[in-house]
Scaffold this active site. Structure first.
Site, PDB file in Angstrom:
ATOM      1  N   GLU A 257      25.699 127.556 122.428  1.00  0.00           N
ATOM      2  CA  GLU A 257      26.595 127.999 123.114  1.00  0.00           C
ATOM      3  C   GLU A 257      28.975 128.000 122.044  1.00  0.00           C
ATOM      4  O   GLU A 257      28.483 127.446 120.501  1.00  0.00           O
ATOM      5  CB  GLU A 257      27.307 127.027 124.224  1.00  0.00           C
TER       6      GLU A 257
ATOM      7  N   LYS B  70      27.369 114.358 131.855  1.00  0.00           N
ATOM      8  CA  LYS B  70      28.145 113.686 132.100  1.00  0.00           C
ATOM      9  C   LYS B  70      28.512 112.497 133.606  1.00  0.00           C
ATOM     10  O   LYS B  70      29.116 113.487 134.487  1.00  0.00           O
ATOM     11  CB  LYS B  70      29.481 113.471 131.435  1.00  0.00           C
TER      12      LYS B  70
HETATM   13  N1  PSU Z   1      30.255 118.955 129.151  1.00  0.00           N
HETATM   14  C1  PSU Z   1      30.594 118.319 128.364  1.00  0.00           C
HETATM   15  N2  PSU Z   1      30.736 119.701 126.863  1.00  0.00           N
HETATM   16  C2  PSU Z   1      31.154 120.620 126.886  1.00  0.00           C
HETATM   17  C3  PSU Z   1      31.065 121.159 128.198  1.00  0.00           C
HETATM   18  C4  PSU Z   1      30.412 120.353 128.960  1.00  0.00           C
HETATM   19  O1  PSU Z   1      30.105 117.822 128.014  1.00  0.00           O
HETATM   20  O2  PSU Z   1      31.629 121.068 126.371  1.00  0.00           O
HETATM   21  C5  PSU Z   1      31.836 123.023 128.664  1.00  0.00           C
HETATM   22  C6  PSU Z   1      30.352 123.829 128.678  1.00  0.00           C
HETATM   23  O3  PSU Z   1      30.238 125.082 127.728  1.00  0.00           O
HETATM   24  C7  PSU Z   1      29.935 123.947 130.028  1.00  0.00           C
HETATM   25  C8  PSU Z   1      31.494 123.765 130.362  1.00  0.00           C
HETATM   26  O4  PSU Z   1      29.346 124.681 130.192  1.00  0.00           O
HETATM   27  O5  PSU Z   1      32.064 122.969 129.674  1.00  0.00           O
HETATM   28  C9  PSU Z   1      31.442 124.026 131.691  1.00  0.00           C
HETATM   29  O6  PSU Z   1      32.889 123.888 132.568  1.00  0.00           O
HETATM   30  P1  PSU Z   1      33.286 124.585 133.857  1.00  0.00           P
HETATM   31  O7  PSU Z   1      32.875 122.548 134.443  1.00  0.00           O
HETATM   32  O8  PSU Z   1      34.833 124.368 134.151  1.00  0.00           O
HETATM   33  O9  PSU Z   1      32.657 124.746 134.391  1.00  0.00           O
END
Ligand code: PSU
Ligand code: MN
Length: 302
Positions: free
Chosen positions: A27, A161
Site C-alpha cells: 500500500e 494498534k
Molecule cells: N494503521 C497503521 N498504519 C497505517 C494505517 C493504519 O498502523 O499506515 C493506514 C492504513 O493505510 C489503513 C488506514 O488502511 O490507515 C486506515 O485508515 P482509517 O482508520 O482512516 O480507516
C-alpha cells in the site's frame, strides 16, 4: 472511459502475472500518511527489495493523476513520500480520484480493490484499520474491515494498534466472516507488541497451510479476504507500558484537538512517533518488512 484506460499495471508486474510468478501488493498510505519523510521513502524501497529478495515481485499501489498504478515508478514513490498534499484514498474515494484525475495514496481497503482489479492475491501492510475506541459514540469503524469481507485479497499485517479497540475489531471481523489466522502465534498481535490479550481464530505455523486456507476459501466461493496476523519480531517489539502510555497520551491529544474521520489515524501515528522519540517508527519499519517477507513466502505457494 473503460477500466483499461485508468488501470496501469507495470511491466514488471505484468510479466510476473503472465509467467505465473508470485506478486505481492503493497500500500501507499503507509508512505504518504503513516511515516515521516525521508524514512517513509527508504521504507517504501526497502519493502520492494524485501519482496524481490524473497523471490516475488512487488506491486506498490497508488493513484497518480487519476491512473490506478499497480507497480510504481521510482518517481511516483518519491512524490508520494515527499509531497505534503497527497490524498488518502479509501474505497469511497476511488471513483472521485479517478474521475477528477487526482493523485492519492491508497489505504488497505483501496489497495485491496486495486490489487484485485489486477488479479493479485496477497498484500502486505503494517496494520489494518479497525474499530476505534469509543466507536459506540463516534461510529468510527474503518472501511478496511468491510473490505476484508468482500474483496478476495489475503492481507498480512502485524495485527492492529491499540489506538483501536482490538476486542471490538476482532468481533467485527467475526461478524463479517473474515478468518483471522495467527502465523506461529495463538495470540492476536498488537502491532508494536506481540501480545494483545486476545486470541486469533486459528494458529497456523506453515506458509503452505496458510496458502491452502486462502485457496480453499475462494474455491468455495466465499468472497472476501483473510487476515494473517504476523507478530513483530521479538527483537523489534516495544515495551508494552511505554507504548501504551504514548498511545493514551496521543489519544488524549487527538480528543482535545477534536481530530476526527480520516485524519485521526495519521494524527495518532505521528504523535506516537514523536512521543516515543522515533522508537515506534523503527519498530514499525521492522514489522512491515517482516510482513513483506511472509507475504512473499505465502505468495509462492498460492
Ligand atoms: N494503521 C497503521 N498504519 C497505517 C494505517 C493504519 O498502523 O499506515 C493506514 C492504513 O493505510 C489503513 C488506514 O488502511 O490507515 C486506515 O485508515 P482509517 O482508520 O482512516 O480507516
Ligand atoms: Mn475512520
Amino acid at each position: 472511459m473503460a477500466l483499461k484506460d485508468y488501470l496501469k499495471i507495470s511491466e514488471e508486474v505484468c510479466t510476473a502475472l503472465n509467467e505465473g510468478k508470485p506478486v505481492v501488493a503493497l500500500e501507499s498510505t503507509i508512505i504518504s500518511h503513516g511515516m515521516p519523510y525521508p524514512r517513509n521513502l527508504d521504507t517504501a524501497f526497502l519493502l520492494e527489495d524485501t519482496v524481490r529478495k524473497n523471490n516475488a515481485v512487488p506491486a506498490t499501489i497508488a493513484l497518480i493523476n487519476g491512473i490506478i498504478k499497480v507497480g510504481l515508478d521510482k518517481s511516483d514513490i518519491e512524490y508520494l513520500a515527499s509531497s505534503k498534499n497527497v490524498l488518502k484514498a479509501s474505497r469511497r474515494d476511488l471513483p472521485v480520484v479517478v474521475s477528477k484525475k487526482l493523485s492519492a495514496a491508497t489505504t488497505v481497503s483501496a489497495t485491496m480493490i486495486c490489487a484485485s482489479l489486477a488479479s493479485l492475491k496477497i498484500f502486505a501492510t503494517g496494520g489494518i484499520g479497525g474499530v476505534h475506541r469509543g466507536a459506540s459514540k463516534t461510529y468510527d469503524v474503518s472501511t478496511d474491515l468491510t473490505e476484508l469481507s468482500k474483496t478476495n485479497i489475503a492481507v498480512v499485517s502485524a495485527g492492529v494498534k491499540s489506538i483501536l479497540d482490538i476486542g471490538l475489531t476482532l468481533e467485527y471481523l467475526e461478524t463479517l466472516g473474515v478468518p483471522v489466522i495467527g502465523y506461529r502465534t495463538d495470540e492476536f498481535p498488537a502491532f508494536f507488541t506481540r501480545e494483545s490479550g486476545f486470541r486469533v481464530n486459528y494458529r497456523i505455523d506453515s506458509t503452505a497451510e496458510i496458502a491452502d486456507v486462502i485457496n480453499t476459501k475462494w474455491e468455495m466461493g466465499l468472497n472476501g479476504g483473510i487476515l494473517i496476523a504476523n507478530p513483530v519480531p521479538e527483537e523489534s517489539s516495544m515495551d508494552s507500558k511505554e507504548i501504551q502510555t504514548a498511545i493514551n497520551s496521543a489519544l488524549k491529544n487527538a480528543d482535545e484537538k477534536g481530530i476526527k474521520g480520516k485524519e485521526i489515524t495519521p494524527f495518532l501515528l505521528s504523535a506516537i512517533n514523536d512521543l516515543t522519540e522515533g522508537k515506534s517508527l523503527e519498530s514499525n519499519i521492522k514489522l512491515v518488512t517482516n510482513n513483506a517477507k511472509l507475504a512473499s513466502e505465502i505468495a509462492q505457494k498460492l
